[in-house]
Motif scaffolding. Structure first.
Motif, PDB file in Angstrom:
ATOM      1  N   THR A  67       0.627  -1.229   0.107  1.00 56.91           N
ATOM      2  CA  THR A  67      -0.054   0.137   0.073  1.00 56.91           C
ATOM      3  C   THR A  67       0.840   1.160   0.039  1.00 56.91           C
ATOM      4  O   THR A  67       0.528   2.223  -0.714  1.00 56.91           O
ATOM      5  N   GLY A  68       1.968   1.282   0.701  1.00 59.93           N
ATOM      6  CA  GLY A  68       2.653   2.518   0.932  1.00 59.93           C
ATOM      7  C   GLY A  68       3.989   2.535  -0.108  1.00 59.93           C
ATOM      8  O   GLY A  68       4.727   3.200   0.644  1.00 59.93           O
ATOM      9  N   ILE A  69       3.675   1.995  -1.204  1.00 60.00           N
ATOM     10  CA  ILE A  69       4.929   2.199  -2.169  1.00 60.00           C
ATOM     11  C   ILE A  69       4.419   2.804  -3.267  1.00 60.00           C
ATOM     12  O   ILE A  69       3.340   2.751  -3.856  1.00 60.00           O
ATOM     13  N   ASP A  70       5.443   3.231  -3.910  1.00 59.43           N
ATOM     14  CA  ASP A  70       5.311   3.957  -5.562  1.00 59.43           C
ATOM     15  C   ASP A  70       6.470   3.851  -6.327  1.00 59.43           C
ATOM     16  O   ASP A  70       7.464   3.641  -5.707  1.00 59.43           O
ATOM     17  N   ILE A  71       6.329   3.816  -7.408  1.00 54.03           N
ATOM     18  CA  ILE A  71       7.453   3.856  -8.434  1.00 54.03           C
ATOM     19  C   ILE A  71       7.872   5.005  -8.780  1.00 54.03           C
ATOM     20  O   ILE A  71       6.837   5.860  -9.478  1.00 54.03           O
ATOM     21  N   HIS A  72       8.914   5.613  -8.649  1.00 53.47           N
ATOM     22  CA  HIS A  72       9.536   7.061  -9.203  1.00 53.47           C
ATOM     23  C   HIS A  72      10.495   6.779 -10.129  1.00 53.47           C
ATOM     24  O   HIS A  72      11.288   5.960 -10.040  1.00 53.47           O
ATOM     25  N   THR A  73      10.289   7.831 -11.059  1.00 53.70           N
ATOM     26  CA  THR A  73      11.102   7.689 -12.356  1.00 53.70           C
ATOM     27  C   THR A  73      12.270   9.027 -12.134  1.00 53.70           C
ATOM     28  O   THR A  73      11.766  10.200 -11.765  1.00 53.70           O
ATOM     29  N   THR A  74      13.294   8.745 -12.161  1.00 49.31           N
ATOM     30  CA  THR A  74      14.517   9.806 -11.952  1.00 49.31           C
ATOM     31  C   THR A  74      15.421   9.835 -13.249  1.00 49.31           C
ATOM     32  O   THR A  74      15.896   8.569 -13.662  1.00 49.31           O
ATOM     33  N   VAL A  75      15.634  10.915 -13.870  1.00 52.83           N
ATOM     34  CA  VAL A  75      16.706  11.187 -14.780  1.00 52.83           C
ATOM     35  C   VAL A  75      17.893  11.104 -14.507  1.00 52.83           C
ATOM     36  O   VAL A  75      18.348  11.915 -13.522  1.00 52.83           O
ATOM     37  N   ILE A  76      18.675  10.089 -14.929  1.00 57.80           N
ATOM     38  CA  ILE A  76      20.031  10.129 -14.631  1.00 57.80           C
ATOM     39  C   ILE A  76      20.995  10.517 -15.659  1.00 57.80           C
ATOM     40  O   ILE A  76      22.431  10.718 -15.534  1.00 57.80           O
ATOM     41  N   ARG A  77      20.478  10.769 -16.870  1.00 56.44           N
ATOM     42  CA  ARG A  77      21.390  11.322 -18.112  1.00 56.44           C
ATOM     43  C   ARG A  77      20.626  11.790 -19.204  1.00 56.44           C
ATOM     44  O   ARG A  77      19.542  11.248 -19.581  1.00 56.44           O
ATOM     45  N   HIS A 120      18.766  18.457 -23.958  1.00 63.15           N
ATOM     46  CA  HIS A 120      17.568  17.936 -23.013  1.00 63.15           C
ATOM     47  C   HIS A 120      16.708  16.883 -23.610  1.00 63.15           C
ATOM     48  O   HIS A 120      15.470  16.669 -23.215  1.00 63.15           O
ATOM     49  N   VAL A 121      17.547  16.017 -24.158  1.00 61.30           N
ATOM     50  CA  VAL A 121      17.049  14.691 -24.534  1.00 61.30           C
ATOM     51  C   VAL A 121      17.323  13.625 -23.629  1.00 61.30           C
ATOM     52  O   VAL A 121      18.539  13.404 -23.420  1.00 61.30           O
ATOM     53  N   ILE A 122      16.364  13.070 -22.921  1.00 62.20           N
ATOM     54  CA  ILE A 122      16.602  11.910 -21.986  1.00 62.20           C
ATOM     55  C   ILE A 122      17.086  10.927 -22.593  1.00 62.20           C
ATOM     56  O   ILE A 122      16.165  10.258 -23.367  1.00 62.20           O
ATOM     57  N   THR A 123      18.036  10.192 -22.257  1.00 62.24           N
ATOM     58  CA  THR A 123      18.795   9.077 -22.605  1.00 62.24           C
ATOM     59  C   THR A 123      19.021   7.970 -21.532  1.00 62.24           C
ATOM     60  O   THR A 123      18.996   6.619 -22.147  1.00 62.24           O
ATOM     61  N   GLU A 124      18.714   8.127 -20.335  1.00 61.24           N
ATOM     62  CA  GLU A 124      18.685   7.086 -19.368  1.00 61.24           C
ATOM     63  C   GLU A 124      18.073   7.515 -18.042  1.00 61.24           C
ATOM     64  O   GLU A 124      18.147   8.553 -17.618  1.00 61.24           O
ATOM     65  N   ILE A 125      17.082   6.493 -17.657  1.00 59.84           N
ATOM     66  CA  ILE A 125      16.126   6.826 -16.610  1.00 59.84           C
ATOM     67  C   ILE A 125      16.342   5.632 -15.482  1.00 59.84           C
ATOM     68  O   ILE A 125      16.713   4.549 -15.893  1.00 59.84           O
ATOM     69  N   VAL A 126      15.916   5.982 -14.367  1.00 63.99           N
ATOM     70  CA  VAL A 126      15.678   4.868 -13.509  1.00 63.99           C
ATOM     71  C   VAL A 126      14.402   4.850 -12.664  1.00 63.99           C
ATOM     72  O   VAL A 126      13.923   5.872 -12.248  1.00 63.99           O
ATOM     73  N   LYS A 127      13.828   3.749 -12.791  1.00 63.58           N
ATOM     74  CA  LYS A 127      12.383   3.284 -12.283  1.00 63.58           C
ATOM     75  C   LYS A 127      12.721   2.656 -10.918  1.00 63.58           C
ATOM     76  O   LYS A 127      13.168   1.513 -10.912  1.00 63.58           O
ATOM     77  N   ARG A 128      12.442   3.430  -9.784  1.00 63.05           N
ATOM     78  CA  ARG A 128      13.010   2.650  -8.443  1.00 63.05           C
ATOM     79  C   ARG A 128      11.850   2.854  -7.307  1.00 63.05           C
ATOM     80  O   ARG A 128      11.052   4.022  -7.410  1.00 63.05           O
ATOM     81  N   GLN A 129      11.440   1.752  -6.622  1.00 61.86           N
ATOM     82  CA  GLN A 129      10.519   1.809  -5.635  1.00 61.86           C
ATOM     83  C   GLN A 129      10.777   2.811  -4.328  1.00 61.86           C
ATOM     84  O   GLN A 129      11.816   2.838  -4.093  1.00 61.86           O
ATOM     85  N   VAL A 130      10.016   3.668  -4.049  1.00 61.19           N
ATOM     86  CA  VAL A 130      10.041   4.595  -2.990  1.00 61.19           C
ATOM     87  C   VAL A 130       8.852   4.234  -2.096  1.00 61.19           C
ATOM     88  O   VAL A 130       7.694   4.168  -2.253  1.00 61.19           O
ATOM     89  N   PHE A 131       9.366   3.926  -0.795  1.00 62.75           N
ATOM     90  CA  PHE A 131       8.332   3.487   0.346  1.00 62.75           C
ATOM     91  C   PHE A 131       7.974   4.833   1.059  1.00 62.75           C
ATOM     92  O   PHE A 131       8.515   5.163   1.918  1.00 62.75           O
TER      93      PHE A 131
END
Length: 309
Positions: free
Chosen positions: A103-113, A118-129
């Motif tokens: 219940t208390g979890i979301d998937i957050h997307t972070t731009v890392i490159r 400003h064309v996004i080439t690499e992202i991370v999808k990580r669980q955030v509690f």
């Protein structure tokens, strides 16, 4: 001489029917540009992290029951620290139950490159509690209140202490959901600055307030407050290598926070309450409304004869 009709057109355009139109296939398509698809790194918990959440949930639940029983075994005047400590582990139990059940979890997307355009080439999808931050926003002020009452810190310092703690937790939450690295580390810096004030209020103001108490209380406050500050210093370190730099995977993050939460809440609670009960003569005691409720003296009663006169 007569030229047959249509012969001139055939001469000019042999093989073509007069007034004919080009077919659809004769048209060349417009050139198109296919956008680059960014590389995605998925960082999720596994069965190890899931089982760890359930273990801590059970520990928090059992500790809460024990603390409520301990509260019932002391006079109501001496029960304030017991009640606050039981509330801390109860909130933690609810938080870990929420995370363990998803219940208390979301998937957050972070731009890392991204490129200079400003064309996004690499992202991370990580669980955030995010339930963990709700837990900390409620439990850490209560924990600081426990220590403040033990030391006898004045109300103004307690208010500043709790506000700084809340700023620290909220900044950490905003950092966890930031869009990119620089934004996240900016919020992280705000959280660390707020934590420095927590150290000042609890370490300096707390030691000054407890200096007027007996030696046993002074030694106990010094030990348990140092224990708390050392543990709390490890929390931002875990955040920095987990959510911040993503060096530690999600399972490692769960296990690290689980160990810290058990030490900072159930272990802290048992140490505080057992020592508090052994110092019954010098431990904080609260009477008045807390112990006896509102007095009937000076209250307005319906149908009082004096009111009719």
């Amino acid at each position: 001489m007569m030229i047959p009709e249509g012969l001139f057109d055939q001469v000019l355009a042999p093989g073509m029917v007069p007034n004919s139109r080009p077919t659809q296939t004769s048209r060349l398509p417009f050139p198109t540009v296919t956008p680059d698809i960014p590389k995605v790194h998925h960082q999720y918990s596994t069965e190890v992290g899931h089982k760890t959440l359930w273990v801590v949930c059970v520990v928090m639940g059992v500790s809460s029951l024990v603390f409520y029983v301990m509260a019932m075994r002391v006079p109501v005047q001496k029960r304030l620290l017991h009640t606050i400590t039981a509330f801390i582990t109860t909130i933690a139990f609810l938080s870990y139950y929420a995370m363990a059940t998803g219940t208390g979890i979301d998937i957050h997307t972070t731009v890392i490159r991204e490129t200079k355009l400003h064309v996004i080439t690499e992202i991370v999808k990580r669980q955030v509690f995010w339930a963990r931050y709700v837990d900390w926003a409620l439990t850490t002020p209560l924990l600081l209140l426990d220590l403040s009452l033990l030391a006898g810190i004045n109300g103004a310092s307690i208010l500043v202490l709790m506000f700084s703690d809340l700023v620290m937790i909220l900044s950490g939450l905003f950092a966890a959901f930031s869009r990119d690295g620089p934004q996240g580390w900016g919020w992280y810096a705000f959280a660390c600055l707020a934590y420095l004030n927590v150290i000042y209020q609890l370490g300096y103001k707390g030691r000054h307030a407890v200096s007027t108490k007996d030696n046993k209380t002074k030694m106990f406050f010094g030990a348990i407050s140092l224990f708390t500050l050392v543990l709390w210093t490890l929390y931002p370190i875990v955040w920095g290598v987990a959510d911040g730099a993503r060096v530690v995977n999600v399972d490692g993050e769960i296990i690290a926070y689980a160990i810290l939460d058990i030490l900072a809440k159930p272990v802290f609670g048992f140490w505080l309450l057992l020592t508090h009960d052994s110092m019954a003569r010098t431990s904080p005691s609260i009477g008045g409304f807390w112990a006896h409720g509102l007095s009937s003296e000076g209250t307005l009663r319906v149908g009082d004869p004096h009111d009719e006169a």
